[in-house]
Write a protein that holds these residues in place. Structure first.
Motif, PDB file in Angstrom:
ATOM      1  N   PRO A  22       0.820  -1.226   0.000  1.00 23.85           N
ATOM      2  CA  PRO A  22       0.000   0.000   0.000  1.00 23.85           C
ATOM      3  C   PRO A  22       0.849   1.268   0.000  1.00 23.85           C
ATOM      4  N   GLN A  23       2.004   1.234   0.678  1.00 25.96           N
ATOM      5  CA  GLN A  23       2.879   2.400   0.698  1.00 25.96           C
ATOM      6  C   GLN A  23       3.420   2.703  -0.705  1.00 25.96           C
ATOM      7  N   GLU A  24       3.775   1.650  -1.431  1.00 23.99           N
ATOM      8  CA  GLU A  24       4.320   1.837  -2.776  1.00 23.99           C
ATOM      9  C   GLU A  24       3.251   2.364  -3.728  1.00 23.99           C
ATOM     10  N   VAL A  25       2.034   1.848  -3.601  1.00 21.44           N
ATOM     11  CA  VAL A  25       0.934   2.317  -4.444  1.00 21.44           C
ATOM     12  C   VAL A  25       0.633   3.782  -4.142  1.00 21.44           C
ATOM     13  N   ALA A  26       0.615   4.141  -2.871  1.00 17.14           N
ATOM     14  CA  ALA A  26       0.360   5.533  -2.501  1.00 17.14           C
ATOM     15  C   ALA A  26       1.463   6.439  -3.037  1.00 17.14           C
ATOM     16  N   GLY A  27       2.703   5.972  -3.019  1.00 17.73           N
ATOM     17  CA  GLY A  27       3.802   6.766  -3.551  1.00 17.73           C
ATOM     18  C   GLY A  27       3.705   6.968  -5.053  1.00 17.73           C
ATOM     19  N   LEU A  28       3.152   5.990  -5.766  1.00 16.81           N
ATOM     20  CA  LEU A  28       2.998   6.123  -7.219  1.00 16.81           C
ATOM     21  C   LEU A  28       2.086   7.277  -7.591  1.00 16.81           C
ATOM     22  N   LEU A  69       0.822   7.590   3.235  1.00 16.88           N
ATOM     23  CA  LEU A  69      -0.145   6.996   4.157  1.00 16.88           C
ATOM     24  C   LEU A  69       0.019   7.644   5.525  1.00 16.88           C
ATOM     25  N   PRO A  70      -1.089   7.794   6.273  1.00 22.05           N
ATOM     26  CA  PRO A  70      -0.970   8.394   7.605  1.00 22.05           C
ATOM     27  C   PRO A  70      -0.234   7.481   8.564  1.00 22.05           C
ATOM     28  N   GLN A  71       0.457   8.062   9.509  1.00 21.17           N
ATOM     29  CA  GLN A  71       1.188   7.307  10.518  1.00 21.17           C
ATOM     30  C   GLN A  71       0.217   6.856  11.605  1.00 21.17           C
ATOM     31  N   GLN A  72       0.318   5.592  12.002  1.00 16.86           N
ATOM     32  CA  GLN A  72      -0.563   5.077  13.060  1.00 16.86           C
ATOM     33  C   GLN A  72       0.130   5.230  14.412  1.00 16.86           C
ATOM     34  N   PRO A  73      -0.622   5.469  15.450  1.00 15.46           N
ATOM     35  CA  PRO A  73      -0.014   5.590  16.781  1.00 15.46           C
ATOM     36  C   PRO A  73       0.574   4.261  17.224  1.00 15.46           C
ATOM     37  N   GLY A  74       1.593   4.315  18.004  1.00 19.72           N
ATOM     38  CA  GLY A  74       2.223   3.124  18.538  1.00 19.72           C
ATOM     39  C   GLY A  74       3.357   2.609  17.648  1.00 19.72           C
ATOM     40  N   GLY A  75       3.774   3.398  16.664  1.00 20.60           N
ATOM     41  CA  GLY A  75       4.902   3.014  15.836  1.00 20.60           C
ATOM     42  C   GLY A  75       4.564   2.105  14.663  1.00 20.60           C
ATOM     43  N   LYS A  76       3.301   1.769  14.521  1.00 16.67           N
ATOM     44  CA  LYS A  76       2.935   0.923  13.378  1.00 16.67           C
ATOM     45  C   LYS A  76       2.718   1.811  12.147  1.00 16.67           C
TER      46      LYS A  76
END
Length: 107
Positions: free
Chosen positions: A88-94, A99-106
């Motif tokens: 999903p990160q790669e698709v969003a970068g295209l 992508l939003p950062q999730q709390p807790g380091g995920k």
């Protein structure tokens, strides 16, 4: 006809596209010999006014458009053709998103 450019420019562009398509031995190809022979046979001389030259020029411009379009399509296909499953990160970068950062380091 002014929008088509000159026949010499069209011939040079056609030969350039044939070089891209044919690689190193493009001068040995039948397409190269045919294009040169057709332009030589349909040039205007002082003895005749060749109406077919304008027809040849229009066909040459159309063929040039086809060659360019095929080359550009292949380049786009190589760049954007699917290479399997993407994250999903790669698709969003295209498409230019993060992508939003999730709390807790995920994520």
């Amino acid at each position: 006809m002014a929008a088509l450019g000159g026949p010499l420019c069209t011939l040079r562009a056609l030969l350039r596209e044939l070089r891209h398509a044919g690689g190193r031995s493009y001068r040995d190809s039948p397409a190269y010999r045919h294009v040169l022979a057709a332009f030589r046979a349909h040039r205007v001389t002082s003895e005749k006014l060749c109406r077919a030259q304008q027809e040849l020029h229009f066909q040459a411009v159309t063929y040039l458009c086809l060659l360019r379009s095929v080359r550009e399509h292949e380049a786009l296909h190589r760049e954007y053709h699917g290479r399997g499953e993407r994250s999903p990160q790669e698709v969003a970068g295209l498409v230019g998103f993060r992508l939003p950062q999730q709390p807790g380091g995920k994520g």
